[in-house]
Design a protein around this motif. Structure first.
Motif, PDB file in Angstrom:
ATOM      1  N   TRP A 152      26.983  -6.260 -13.873  1.00  0.00           N
ATOM      2  CA  TRP A 152      27.183  -7.698 -14.038  1.00  0.00           C
ATOM      3  C   TRP A 152      25.867  -8.438 -13.855  1.00  0.00           C
ATOM      4  O   TRP A 152      25.031  -8.026 -13.043  1.00  0.00           O
ATOM      5  N   ASP A 153      25.718  -9.543 -14.534  1.00  0.00           N
ATOM      6  CA  ASP A 153      24.686 -10.495 -14.170  1.00  0.00           C
ATOM      7  C   ASP A 153      25.064 -11.004 -12.776  1.00  0.00           C
ATOM      8  O   ASP A 153      26.239 -11.302 -12.523  1.00  0.00           O
ATOM      9  N   ARG A 155      26.927 -14.369 -12.631  1.00  0.00           N
ATOM     10  CA  ARG A 155      28.282 -14.265 -13.192  1.00  0.00           C
ATOM     11  C   ARG A 155      29.195 -13.494 -12.250  1.00  0.00           C
ATOM     12  O   ARG A 155      30.370 -13.831 -12.106  1.00  0.00           O
ATOM     13  N   ARG A 183      30.530  -2.056 -23.680  1.00  0.00           N
ATOM     14  CA  ARG A 183      31.061  -3.362 -23.313  1.00  0.00           C
ATOM     15  C   ARG A 183      32.280  -3.165 -22.425  1.00  0.00           C
ATOM     16  O   ARG A 183      33.109  -2.290 -22.675  1.00  0.00           O
ATOM     17  N   SER A 190      20.506 -11.071 -16.758  1.00  0.00           N
ATOM     18  CA  SER A 190      19.199 -11.660 -16.467  1.00  0.00           C
ATOM     19  C   SER A 190      18.510 -10.712 -15.492  1.00  0.00           C
ATOM     20  O   SER A 190      18.903  -9.555 -15.359  1.00  0.00           O
ATOM     21  N   HIS A 217      25.163 -10.970 -20.766  1.00  0.00           N
ATOM     22  CA  HIS A 217      24.280 -12.060 -20.315  1.00  0.00           C
ATOM     23  C   HIS A 217      23.422 -11.627 -19.127  1.00  0.00           C
ATOM     24  O   HIS A 217      23.249 -12.389 -18.169  1.00  0.00           O
ATOM     25  N   GLY A 246      33.305  -9.743 -19.394  1.00  0.00           N
ATOM     26  CA  GLY A 246      31.900 -10.048 -19.617  1.00  0.00           C
ATOM     27  C   GLY A 246      30.918  -9.159 -18.881  1.00  0.00           C
ATOM     28  O   GLY A 246      29.757  -9.528 -18.711  1.00  0.00           O
ATOM     29  N   CYS A 247      31.355  -7.980 -18.461  1.00  0.00           N
ATOM     30  CA  CYS A 247      30.440  -7.049 -17.803  1.00  0.00           C
ATOM     31  C   CYS A 247      30.311  -5.795 -18.667  1.00  0.00           C
ATOM     32  O   CYS A 247      30.910  -5.699 -19.736  1.00  0.00           O
ATOM     33  N   CYS A 272      20.891  -8.264 -11.229  1.00  0.00           N
ATOM     34  CA  CYS A 272      22.139  -7.647 -11.672  1.00  0.00           C
ATOM     35  C   CYS A 272      22.881  -7.057 -10.481  1.00  0.00           C
ATOM     36  O   CYS A 272      22.282  -6.694  -9.480  1.00  0.00           O
ATOM     37  N   CYS A 317      22.880  -5.879 -23.142  1.00  0.00           N
ATOM     38  CA  CYS A 317      22.282  -6.930 -22.302  1.00  0.00           C
ATOM     39  C   CYS A 317      22.742  -8.308 -22.768  1.00  0.00           C
ATOM     40  O   CYS A 317      23.093  -9.162 -21.953  1.00  0.00           O
ATOM     41  N   THR A 318      22.762  -8.506 -24.058  1.00  0.00           N
ATOM     42  CA  THR A 318      23.186  -9.790 -24.627  1.00  0.00           C
ATOM     43  C   THR A 318      24.660 -10.042 -24.325  1.00  0.00           C
ATOM     44  O   THR A 318      25.036 -11.130 -23.895  1.00  0.00           O
ATOM     45  N   TYR A 319      25.499  -9.039 -24.558  1.00  0.00           N
ATOM     46  CA  TYR A 319      26.931  -9.193 -24.320  1.00  0.00           C
ATOM     47  C   TYR A 319      27.221  -9.611 -22.883  1.00  0.00           C
ATOM     48  O   TYR A 319      28.032 -10.497 -22.629  1.00  0.00           O
TER      49      TYR A 319
END
Length: 142
Positions: A115-116, A119, A34, A100, A98, A38-39, A103, A94-96
């Motif tokens: 990163w997504d 995002r 993590r 999709s 987000h 958020g990446c 990337c 992947c969940t943390y």
């Protein structure tokens, strides 16, 4: 030094192509965990060891230090590349982040960030709007 940004697609098995330029710098095995904002952060083994030494020096008696170390290590995963240069990203990561299908893989000096794409676009736009103020606040001299 890791730098640049690349867009790749996450497949249905959570595999993501990492650019050859980054694979060479990460080495055959690296650590994915993590990250902030958020990446995901990906560290070459030598950088992960340096970070580990810093984290081990944090005072165990400080609640925030314990929380940070737990959060970082609990999701950390040793990773390697398959023959196509892909890495399998564990489900919790992947969940943390987000993640999709689309990337962004970003080089940030001693680590890569995943990163997504949406995002990243939002984060990048927000940061670009304040780039001058951030540089001034940090007293960055170009």
């Amino acid at each position: 030094m890791l730098m640049g940004e690349f867009q790749h697609s996450l497949d249905s098995k959570r595999r993501l192509i990492i650019p050859a330029k980054f694979r060479d710098q990460l080495g055959p095995e690296f650590v994915l965990t993590r990250g902030l904002d958020g990446c995901l952060f990906g560290y070459p083994q030598a950088e992960w060891q340096r970070l580990n030494e810093k984290l081990q020096s944090l005072p165990l008696t400080k609640r925030d230090a314990r929380a940070f170390v737990r959060f970082l290590y609990s999701a950390a995963s040793d990773c390697s590349f398959d023959r196509q240069g892909r890495v399998n990203i564990p489900e919790p990561l992947c969940t943390y982040a987000h993640l999709s299908k689309k990337c962004m893989i970003i080089g940030v000096a001693n680590r890569l960030e995943i990163w997504d794409a949406d995002r990243w676009s939002e984060y990048n736009s927000d940061t670009a709007a304040n780039f001058d103020e951030i540089a001034e606040e940090l007293n960055i001299d170009f």
